[in-house]
Design an enzyme around this catalytic site. Sequence first.
Site, mmCIF file in Angstrom:
data_model
loop_
_atom_site.group_PDB
_atom_site.id
_atom_site.type_symbol
_atom_site.label_atom_id
_atom_site.label_comp_id
_atom_site.label_asym_id
_atom_site.label_seq_id
_atom_site.Cartn_x
_atom_site.Cartn_y
_atom_site.Cartn_z
ATOM 1 N N LYS A 54 12.042 68.768 23.856
ATOM 2 C CA LYS A 54 11.918 67.526 23.082
ATOM 3 C C LYS A 54 13.182 67.288 22.252
ATOM 4 C CE LYS A 54 6.942 68.043 23.131
ATOM 5 N NZ LYS A 54 5.716 68.500 22.467
ATOM 6 N N GLN A 98 3.435 70.509 16.829
ATOM 7 C CA GLN A 98 3.326 71.124 18.149
ATOM 8 C C GLN A 98 2.012 71.907 18.249
ATOM 9 O OE1 GLN A 98 5.581 70.746 20.783
ATOM 10 N NE2 GLN A 98 3.972 71.782 21.944
ATOM 11 N N ASP A 121 2.664 61.171 18.968
ATOM 12 C CA ASP A 121 1.935 61.810 20.076
ATOM 13 C C ASP A 121 0.740 60.954 20.510
ATOM 14 O OD1 ASP A 121 2.983 64.139 21.122
ATOM 15 O OD2 ASP A 121 2.203 65.426 19.525
#
Length: 297
Positions: A54, A98, A121
């Site tokens: 990422k 995460q 997200d």
Amino acid sequence: MSAKLIDGKKVAEITMNLLKEDVVNWVNAGNRRPFLKVVQVGNDPASTTYIGSKTRACRQVGIDTDTTHLPDTVSAKELKAAIRSFNEDDLIDGILVQLPLPSHLSSHDVIESIDHRKDVDGFHPMNVGRLTVDQPTFRSCTPAGIFELFQYYSIQVKSKHAVVVGASNIVGSPMAIMLSRENTTGKATTTICHKFTKDLTSHTIAADILVVAAGQPNLIKAEMVKEGAVVIDVGINRVADETSDKGYKLVGDCDFEGIRKKASWITPVPGGVGPMTVAMLMKNTLLAAKKSIYPED
Ligand code: NDP
């Protein structure tokens, strides 16, 4: 029949180049660079690998990013206090925690503490809720990436029978919502399967579009797939491989070699869905910076 390959690596590259141009235009118009804050709790090696890709993607498109590392002993209160400070920081556009988190932390609770306007997200209940009522939202990155692939390869979704195997909050459920609900891109008749589904084959064999996100290598075999189906394999599984230096290789949830003889389209693993997920995270971060989903009053 021999299935045509859906090349996620290529489409992600194209998408990333377009996003890079968008970021340049945004900055040239006098705005600061978008900023993505990543939070890592503990040192799970897989999480470190995902964060690495990422971070590289951010660099590629011109998005600024940094990662806040917290120990795996961090309390829910401490983690949420850190997230609150990122919520209040006007220089941060997107926040990504995460997953998975250590077992003493509730991911639901932590995700809900992220400002939904920074939830790139697309996991916050506000964004999931807006998805279910087909309103502009941060779309969960993996399903959003699959829809980009459908669009790139002109794969028709409307009125098809779609079957999703896997019902997680991050892949299977939002995928099924998007396939069934979205007015412009979806409108498939959609079945969602999970561990308690009886006779999985009776469902998968009926699918025009089969999306598999169960995390079970070789779960879907050729005899479970309809002739001419579109097969999207989301799974990423490590299986032992003595011929590889690493001692393992990555495989999906589908028997790729068997199914490619029957399907019309198929995604490989790796190089299928995975690269698109990261590209969609970049897209969401730019949308957050532009306040496109939640305009300021
Ligand atoms: P989860 O483990 O959270 O969810 C798996 C889902 O599959 C659950 O709904 C589970 O059912 C269902 N399932 C498991 N076994 C079966 C079975 N035998 N039959 C039917 N359903 C089953 O996983 P994720 O959704 O997070 O990820 C799924 C896979 O996708 C993993 O391999 C992951 O690594 C990969 N992944 C890939 C991404 C990419 O970018 N390519 C991104 C995210 C994930 P139940 O709900 O009943 O438990």
